[in-house]
Design a protein around this motif. Sequence first.
Motif, PDB file in Angstrom:
ATOM      1  N   ALA A  67       0.841  -1.204   0.000  1.00 35.62           N
ATOM      2  CA  ALA A  67       0.000   0.000   0.000  1.00 35.62           C
ATOM      3  C   ALA A  67       0.874   1.251   0.000  1.00 35.62           C
ATOM      4  O   ALA A  67       2.009   1.223   0.489  1.00 35.62           O
ATOM      5  CB  ALA A  67      -0.916   0.010   1.221  1.00 35.62           C
ATOM      6  N   ILE A  68       0.315   2.307  -0.547  1.00 35.88           N
ATOM      7  CA  ILE A  68       0.949   3.629  -0.540  1.00 35.88           C
ATOM      8  C   ILE A  68      -0.137   4.608  -0.110  1.00 35.88           C
ATOM      9  O   ILE A  68      -1.227   4.618  -0.690  1.00 35.88           O
ATOM     10  CB  ILE A  68       1.477   4.022  -1.933  1.00 35.88           C
ATOM     11  N   GLU A  69       0.166   5.398   0.915  1.00 43.08           N
ATOM     12  CA  GLU A  69      -0.820   6.367   1.400  1.00 43.08           C
ATOM     13  C   GLU A  69      -0.206   7.760   1.436  1.00 43.08           C
ATOM     14  O   GLU A  69       0.938   7.925   1.875  1.00 43.08           O
ATOM     15  CB  GLU A  69      -1.306   5.977   2.795  1.00 43.08           C
ATOM     16  N   PRO A  70      -0.960   8.778   1.019  1.00 40.28           N
ATOM     17  CA  PRO A  70      -0.438  10.146   1.068  1.00 40.28           C
ATOM     18  C   PRO A  70      -0.231  10.625   2.503  1.00 40.28           C
ATOM     19  O   PRO A  70      -0.960  10.230   3.415  1.00 40.28           O
ATOM     20  CB  PRO A  70      -1.515  10.975   0.368  1.00 40.28           C
ATOM     21  N   VAL A  71       0.778  11.453   2.677  1.00 35.61           N
ATOM     22  CA  VAL A  71       1.044  12.129   3.952  1.00 35.61           C
ATOM     23  C   VAL A  71       1.037  13.611   3.618  1.00 35.61           C
ATOM     24  O   VAL A  71       1.992  14.134   3.050  1.00 35.61           O
ATOM     25  CB  VAL A  71       2.401  11.709   4.556  1.00 35.61           C
ATOM     26  N   GLY A  72      -0.064  14.270   3.920  1.00 35.86           N
ATOM     27  CA  GLY A  72      -0.204  15.680   3.570  1.00 35.86           C
ATOM     28  C   GLY A  72       0.024  15.891   2.083  1.00 35.86           C
ATOM     29  O   GLY A  72      -0.348  15.061   1.257  1.00 35.86           O
ATOM     30  N   GLN A  73       0.659  17.008   1.751  1.00 34.67           N
ATOM     31  CA  GLN A  73       0.958  17.356   0.361  1.00 34.67           C
ATOM     32  C   GLN A  73       2.432  17.170   0.030  1.00 34.67           C
ATOM     33  O   GLN A  73       2.897  17.633  -1.000  1.00 34.67           O
ATOM     34  CB  GLN A  73       0.571  18.822   0.102  1.00 34.67           C
ATOM     35  N   TYR A  74       3.171  16.491   0.936  1.00 39.90           N
ATOM     36  CA  TYR A  74       4.619  16.468   0.786  1.00 39.90           C
ATOM     37  C   TYR A  74       5.258  15.088   0.739  1.00 39.90           C
ATOM     38  O   TYR A  74       6.461  14.964   0.503  1.00 39.90           O
ATOM     39  CB  TYR A  74       5.263  17.254   1.943  1.00 39.90           C
ATOM     40  N   ALA A  75       4.478  14.003   0.955  1.00 35.09           N
ATOM     41  CA  ALA A  75       5.112  12.694   1.079  1.00 35.09           C
ATOM     42  C   ALA A  75       4.086  11.570   0.940  1.00 35.09           C
ATOM     43  O   ALA A  75       2.885  11.812   0.858  1.00 35.09           O
ATOM     44  CB  ALA A  75       5.791  12.581   2.438  1.00 35.09           C
ATOM     45  N   VAL A  76       4.605  10.340   0.949  1.00 37.46           N
ATOM     46  CA  VAL A  76       3.782   9.144   1.034  1.00 37.46           C
ATOM     47  C   VAL A  76       4.382   8.196   2.065  1.00 37.46           C
ATOM     48  O   VAL A  76       5.596   8.192   2.294  1.00 37.46           O
ATOM     49  CB  VAL A  76       3.661   8.387  -0.317  1.00 37.46           C
ATOM     50  N   SER A  77       3.507   7.418   2.684  1.00 38.01           N
ATOM     51  CA  SER A  77       3.942   6.292   3.507  1.00 38.01           C
ATOM     52  C   SER A  77       3.862   5.074   2.614  1.00 38.01           C
ATOM     53  O   SER A  77       2.884   4.890   1.880  1.00 38.01           O
ATOM     54  CB  SER A  77       3.020   6.079   4.703  1.00 38.01           C
ATOM     55  N   ILE A  78       4.891   4.260   2.665  1.00 37.36           N
ATOM     56  CA  ILE A  78       4.917   3.044   1.859  1.00 37.36           C
ATOM     57  C   ILE A  78       4.887   1.858   2.809  1.00 37.36           C
ATOM     58  O   ILE A  78       5.654   1.791   3.771  1.00 37.36           O
ATOM     59  CB  ILE A  78       6.166   3.004   0.951  1.00 37.36           C
ATOM     60  N   PHE A  79       3.985   0.933   2.542  1.00 32.53           N
ATOM     61  CA  PHE A  79       3.811  -0.262   3.359  1.00 32.53           C
ATOM     62  C   PHE A  79       4.350  -1.462   2.582  1.00 32.53           C
ATOM     63  O   PHE A  79       3.914  -1.709   1.448  1.00 32.53           O
ATOM     64  CB  PHE A  79       2.324  -0.463   3.695  1.00 32.53           C
ATOM     65  N   PHE A  80       5.294  -2.178   3.189  1.00 33.44           N
ATOM     66  CA  PHE A  80       5.939  -3.308   2.532  1.00 33.44           C
ATOM     67  C   PHE A  80       5.396  -4.619   3.086  1.00 33.44           C
ATOM     68  O   PHE A  80       4.977  -4.702   4.249  1.00 33.44           O
ATOM     69  CB  PHE A  80       7.455  -3.243   2.759  1.00 33.44           C
ATOM     70  N   ASP A  81       5.457  -5.672   2.264  1.00 33.09           N
ATOM     71  CA  ASP A  81       4.898  -6.954   2.679  1.00 33.09           C
ATOM     72  C   ASP A  81       5.734  -7.692   3.726  1.00 33.09           C
ATOM     73  O   ASP A  81       5.322  -8.735   4.226  1.00 33.09           O
ATOM     74  CB  ASP A  81       4.590  -7.861   1.482  1.00 33.09           C
ATOM     75  N   ASP A  82       6.889  -7.134   4.105  1.00 31.43           N
ATOM     76  CA  ASP A  82       7.664  -7.733   5.207  1.00 31.43           C
ATOM     77  C   ASP A  82       7.301  -7.084   6.542  1.00 31.43           C
ATOM     78  O   ASP A  82       7.942  -7.322   7.555  1.00 31.43           O
ATOM     79  CB  ASP A  82       9.168  -7.626   4.944  1.00 31.43           C
ATOM     80  N   GLY A  83       6.262  -6.222   6.531  1.00 31.94           N
ATOM     81  CA  GLY A  83       5.791  -5.581   7.749  1.00 31.94           C
ATOM     82  C   GLY A  83       6.365  -4.196   8.000  1.00 31.94           C
ATOM     83  O   GLY A  83       5.907  -3.487   8.888  1.00 31.94           O
TER      84      GLY A  83
END
Length: 122
Positions: A67-83
């Motif tokens: 998954a990739i989720e926006p963080v405000g207007q400046y970044a993204v959080s990236i979720f990896f399958d290794d946790g």
Amino acid sequence: MSEKKHTPTEINLHQKSRVLEIAFDDGARFQLPCEYLRVYSPSAEVRGHAPGQEKLETGKETVNITAIEPVGQYAVSIFFDDGHDTGIYAWDTLYDLGVNQERYWREYLDRLEAAGYKRQAH
């Protein structure tokens, strides 16, 4: 002197090939493998809290992004399958990872070799 801020115009995750494709407003386009993004996570868990505390990530050859989720207007959080999910990838961080991909990847491979780690073919 102010640095230009880079803003993405397109972000596409290709899960089958495990590549994040990102295009920026200056026309730059990068294809960043999930393994590369994982081992260069900007999280304190990977980077440490001070110079010299970096953790050498191994065994990430087949890691994927779930998954990739926006963080405000400046970044993204990236979720990896290794946790792993604690890295916040600012636009400038992603741009830097793209521009310096060849050099950073070579440095990572050199660090693996120095540690005696053999990457698995995938």
